[in-house]
Write a protein that holds these residues in place. Sequence first.
Motif, short mmCIF file in Angstrom:
data_model
loop_
_atom_site.label_atom_id
_atom_site.label_comp_id
_atom_site.label_asym_id
_atom_site.label_seq_id
_atom_site.Cartn_x
_atom_site.Cartn_y
_atom_site.Cartn_z
N ALA A 19 56.54 -34.87 30.94
CA ALA A 19 55.36 -34.15 30.30
C ALA A 19 56.01 -34.22 28.84
N ASN A 70 51.00 -31.05 32.72
CA ASN A 70 50.11 -31.92 31.94
C ASN A 70 48.75 -31.57 32.32
N ALA A 79 50.19 -38.85 29.79
CA ALA A 79 51.50 -39.03 30.55
C ALA A 79 51.70 -40.00 31.40
#
Length: 324
Positions: A19, A70, A79
């Motif tokens: 992340a 995320n 990501a």
Amino acid sequence: MEAAPPLFAFGVIADIQYADAEDGYDFDGCRRRYYRQSLSLLRAAVAAWAAERPPLAFVLQLGDSIDGRNAGSGQAEGALERVLAALGRLPVPVHHAWGNHELYNFSRARLARSGLNSRPAGAGAGAGAGAGAAPPCQAYHFSPAAPFRVVVLDAYDLSTLGRDPGSPRYRESLQLLREKNPNDNLNSPAGLQEPQFVEFNGGFSQAQLDWFNEVLKFSDENQEKVVVTGHLPIHPGASNGVCLAWNYRDALSVIHSHRCVVCCLAGHLHDGGYCLDSHGVHHLTLEGVIETPPESNAFGTIYVYEDKMILKGRGRISDRVMHF
């Protein structure tokens, strides 16, 4: 006399959980997680694998490639793109297991349309193994070199994660979870007789287990050796007692009813684990990238011979010889 070369080799990595976020901690607030740095460690692993000679046959990414945080920040797509771009620099196929963190970010339908869907079209029983129809999940198998076969299991086939709450499989999974876990927080194993029944784990449907049994039957008949992979450990000896597939006993029962399985590879438990079970099957749980300090790493290469697999680990992952 020169030692015989391996039949093939492959890379292994688990729990990258990338992340674009500052470092944080696990759910207990004790273990540091290096969210942003995990992508750098993945890139270092890819560079090492790409330099292997002879080239690797494939790489196994054992799940939780991006972190669940995320989803809350709206960064899941970005990501995933970064992780897939890093893996895309490899000149060999990458096989992906789906973990709980993929399912925190995406529905199963969305994952099936993503680069994390490594299941070949028409996969499963079909190509090369005379078992019945493949189950309607992410399980599949392939043969990198005779006489070996790799089976990728779908450990969240039974799960509430990534499922439409109106679907029969969601309702079936939630009912099973509530029967086994009366806690208000379904991610808490507190007081449970079977502590693996938490929401961040999952299990195997009967259809998948039946398919798995047929694949192993084919491998027995053809004198193959089988490596089983998936996100969740399926033996308590390679786990902490919580990070296990819900119905791991059913999966073990299938494995132990055949002669062909030599090793089971998993992620999920960031500390890793290992045991040799009562039937001579190696169970190896890989340490997670996400809790690996920036100056270290957590990946490996497994060299496969007729009678053994040799793991050359990097960073937190130890070298290991697994005879069979």
